[in-house]
Structures are given as structure tokens and as C-alpha cells.
Design a protein around this motif. Structure first.
Motif, PDB file in Angstrom:
ATOM      1  N   SER A 138       0.838  -1.192   0.000  1.00 23.16           N
ATOM      2  CA  SER A 138       0.000   0.000   0.000  1.00 23.16           C
ATOM      3  C   SER A 138       0.874   1.245   0.000  1.00 23.16           C
ATOM      4  N   ASP A 140      -0.004   3.934   1.357  1.00 18.74           N
ATOM      5  CA  ASP A 140      -0.275   4.680   2.586  1.00 18.74           C
ATOM      6  C   ASP A 140      -0.193   3.761   3.799  1.00 18.74           C
ATOM      7  N   THR A 141       0.816   2.858   3.797  1.00 20.60           N
ATOM      8  CA  THR A 141       0.987   1.960   4.931  1.00 20.60           C
ATOM      9  C   THR A 141       1.135   2.767   6.208  1.00 20.60           C
ATOM     10  N   PRO A 142       0.365   2.435   7.242  1.00 22.94           N
ATOM     11  CA  PRO A 142       0.440   3.205   8.474  1.00 22.94           C
ATOM     12  C   PRO A 142       1.806   3.100   9.135  1.00 22.94           C
ATOM     13  N   LYS A 146      -0.228   4.076  14.481  1.00 18.21           N
ATOM     14  CA  LYS A 146      -1.437   4.288  13.686  1.00 18.21           C
ATOM     15  C   LYS A 146      -1.880   3.028  12.971  1.00 18.21           C
ATOM     16  N   THR A 147      -3.194   2.850  12.843  1.00 20.14           N
ATOM     17  CA  THR A 147      -3.758   1.812  11.982  1.00 20.14           C
ATOM     18  C   THR A 147      -4.607   2.471  10.908  1.00 20.14           C
ATOM     19  N   ASP A 148      -4.699   1.837   9.757  1.00 19.84           N
ATOM     20  CA  ASP A 148      -5.589   2.348   8.711  1.00 19.84           C
ATOM     21  C   ASP A 148      -6.910   1.596   8.710  1.00 19.84           C
ATOM     22  N   THR A 150     -10.706   0.440  10.140  1.00  9.77           N
ATOM     23  CA  THR A 150     -11.876   1.024  10.780  1.00  9.77           C
ATOM     24  C   THR A 150     -12.835  -0.121  11.099  1.00  9.77           C
ATOM     25  N   PRO A 155      -7.701  -3.590   8.683  1.00 10.52           N
ATOM     26  CA  PRO A 155      -6.367  -2.972   8.695  1.00 10.52           C
ATOM     27  C   PRO A 155      -5.462  -3.699   7.715  1.00 10.52           C
ATOM     28  N   THR A 156      -4.516  -2.989   7.140  1.00 13.97           N
ATOM     29  CA  THR A 156      -3.576  -3.648   6.240  1.00 13.97           C
ATOM     30  C   THR A 156      -2.443  -4.312   7.020  1.00 13.97           C
TER      31      THR A 156
END
Length: 310
Positions: A138, A140-142, A146-148, A150, A155-156
Motif C-alpha cells: 500500500s 499509505d501503509t500506516p 497508527k492503523t488504517d 476502521t 487494517p492492512t
């Protein structure tokens, strides 16, 4: 005992909920592994310059396997058809919408080579016929704590405290689930039991990815431990039967009141001592229900009250 051990919440929270809601398949998972390099897939070729038999993938894969009948094989007609993909690919075509990183070792380790979305190319001298795993990366890997994820999006990645190693690793979320399930469930159990277990393992980890505020003694944040304090995670321990169960249920979620909550499980309905009806699943019970013909969604609803599985 690492197998059939209660999950971390078993020790710390008696009233926990499992959530479930269905996830729409992404574009990358819409196609089947059929030996055709469809849009949304990452494809290996047996020969250089996209020649010979190909093998198509719709997601990251941490270990292709080394022998039939359990390995991922080159599927289409042409040179190499039926050969296991691991350490036998020479070129690729990345038709996913993300960069794909090919690794020398299983579990996304060792030397690597990136292929941008849409790219065709040959594996370099290090990776040619030495490909053991690949990961969709990704953009936008966190980072940090932080986690992406929801309540409606997986989460990735997940932060795993490697207790005996004294460090925290950021692990691809699906890889984490695949390398937990065979250490928490009996891999020879019926498919429906393994699928119910895959959902429970995923939901438990998902909850902590969203809610954890825990830190190591050195102040490093993490979501889950890799031992029986949470769920037992062992890199490269994934097995064909449990990984298949994870894949089959990956686009399904469970929800209670719209929120992801901890999914507890234990060996039997009396083994944990602090059993709470409606919030815990019996692992042996899931086996027995599967043997009697119940599907994994029915098993989940049997143990977890007021959940939506779709």
C-alpha cells in the motif's frame, strides 16, 4: 499449550463481543486463479519476458508451498505447467493497482524487487528462480502506532509484540491471521470449524488493531502479543488447510451493533472457567457442529449472540 488456548481477552475481559459484517470483494479479488492474467491480478511466468505457463494471484502470499498437492502451481498451458511457483518464476506482470514486492524468502523476508502497478518485467539475478513470497504494498501503509483500519475496513497491518525477541514487528494483517490460525486450531478439523476459527482469530486481532493502547516496557506501542497472552503467532507456520479457510472467509465480517469487538474462544464451554454465554466460542464445539453439518456462519451465530454475519 499453544493449540486451543483462550485468546488474550479470555484472561482480561469477560464480556466481549464479536462483530461481523460482509466486506465487498476488492477489484483484485474479483478474478479467480484460473491461469489467465486478469485485471487486478499479479502473475508469475515460468520463463522470462512473460513466456511459458503463468500463475495468477489476487492478493499477497507469504509462502507458495514447495510440493504438490499443496503448492501454488503454474496453471496455464505452456512450459512449466504444473510446476510449483516457489523458486521457479522468471518474469511477472503486475495487473493490480498497487506496487507488488517479490521476496527471496517466505513471510516477506530477504532481498526484494518491486514491480509498479501495470508493470511487466523479468525477475533480477537474485530473485530469478528464487521467489518465495510477494506482497501488495500500500502507498499509505500506516506508521508509528497508527492503523488504517476502521470498523468497516480491515487494517492492512498489525503491530505484533515478539515477546521472546523483545521487539515489535509490523506484520501484514492477512499474513498474521494465516500464521495464527494453525497454532490455535487443529489443522485437520472440518472446513467449517477452520472457517469459524479464521473469523474469530481475524476479529480478535482486528479489535486490538483498532483499540490497543498497550506499550512494551521500552515504550513501544503494539496491538497484540505473539504468545498465549493474546494469540499465538509464528511466522512461516501457515498450513494449506488453515490458509484456505482464511482465504474463503476474508471478505466476510461479523458485527454487533456495527462495531468490531473481541472474539473470544476456548477449548470447551467449561475449560476456561470464566465462560460468558454469547461471547465465547468452543473450539471443540465448532468441530462437533461442523461434523454434524453446520456451516461456519451457523457456528458463529450459535456461540456469539446478536451478531450479523454477511
Amino acid at each position: 499449550m499453544t493449540i486451543l488456548k483462550k485468546a488474550p481477552g479470555l484472561l482480561t475481559a469477560l464480556v466481549a463481543a464479536l462483530v461481523g459484517v460482509a466486506v465487498a470483494p476488492s477489484a483484485a479479488s474479483a478474478a479467480d486463479r484460473d491461469g489467465t492474467c486478469d485485471n487486478g491480478e499479479f502473475c508469475y511466468y515460468y520463463n522470462s519476458n512473460q513466456a511459458g505457463s503463468l500463475s495468477d494471484f489476487t492478493d499477497s502470499e507469504d509462502d507458495y508451498g514447495t510440493a504438490q498437492p499443496s503448492c501454488y502451481e503454474f496453471k496455464s498451458a505452456g512450459t512449466g505447467q504444473g510446476v510449483c511457483v516457489k523458486n521457479n518464476a522468471a518474469s511477472v506482470w503486475n495487473r493490480t493497482g498497487k506496487t507488488v514486492r517479490v521476496f527471496f524468502n517466505s513471510n516477506f523476508g530477504g532481498a526484494s524487487q518491486d514491480f509498479a502497478a501495470g508493470a511487466k518485467g523479468n525477475l533480477n539475478a537474485t530473485l530469478k528462480n528464487n521467489n518465495a513470497s510477494h506482497e501488495l504494498v500500500s502507498t499509505d501503509t500506516p506508521t508509528g502506532c497508527k492503523t488504517d483500519g476502521t470498523n468497516s475496513t480491515l487494517p492492512t497491518t498489525i503491530l505484533v509484540y515478539r515477546v521472546s525477541l523483545g521487539r515489535v514487528d509490523r506484520v501484514d494483517f492477512k499474513t498474521y491471521v494465516k500464521n495464527v490460525l494453525p497454532n490455535e486450531w487443529i489443522t485437520s478439523w472440518p472446513d467449517a470449524s477452520l472457517e469459524a476459527g479464521a473469523m474469530a482469530v481475524k476479529s480478535y486481532a482486528w479489535y486490538w488493531a483498532l483499540h490497543s493502547s498497550r506499550k512494551t516496557s521500552g515504550g513501544v506501542c503494539y496491538d497484540v502479543r505473539d504468545d498465549t497472552g493474546d494469540q499465538v503467532y509464528k511466522p512461516s507456520s501457515a498450513q494449506a488447510s488453515t490458509s484456505a479457510a482464511v482465504d474463503r472467509t476474508w471478505s466476510t465480517r461479523m458485527t454487533r451493533s456495527g462495531n468490531i469487538l473481541q472474539a473470544h474462544y476456548c477449548a470447551t464451554t467449561t475449560a476456561c472457567g470464566a465462560w460468558v454465554d454469547g461471547n465465547w466460542m468452543s473450539q471443540y464445539g465448532s468441530r462437533d457442529l461442523a461434523n454434524s453439518g453446520s456451516g461456519y456462519q451457523s457456528i458463529l451465530r450459535h456461540y456469539y449472540s446478536d451478531v450479523t454475519v454477511s
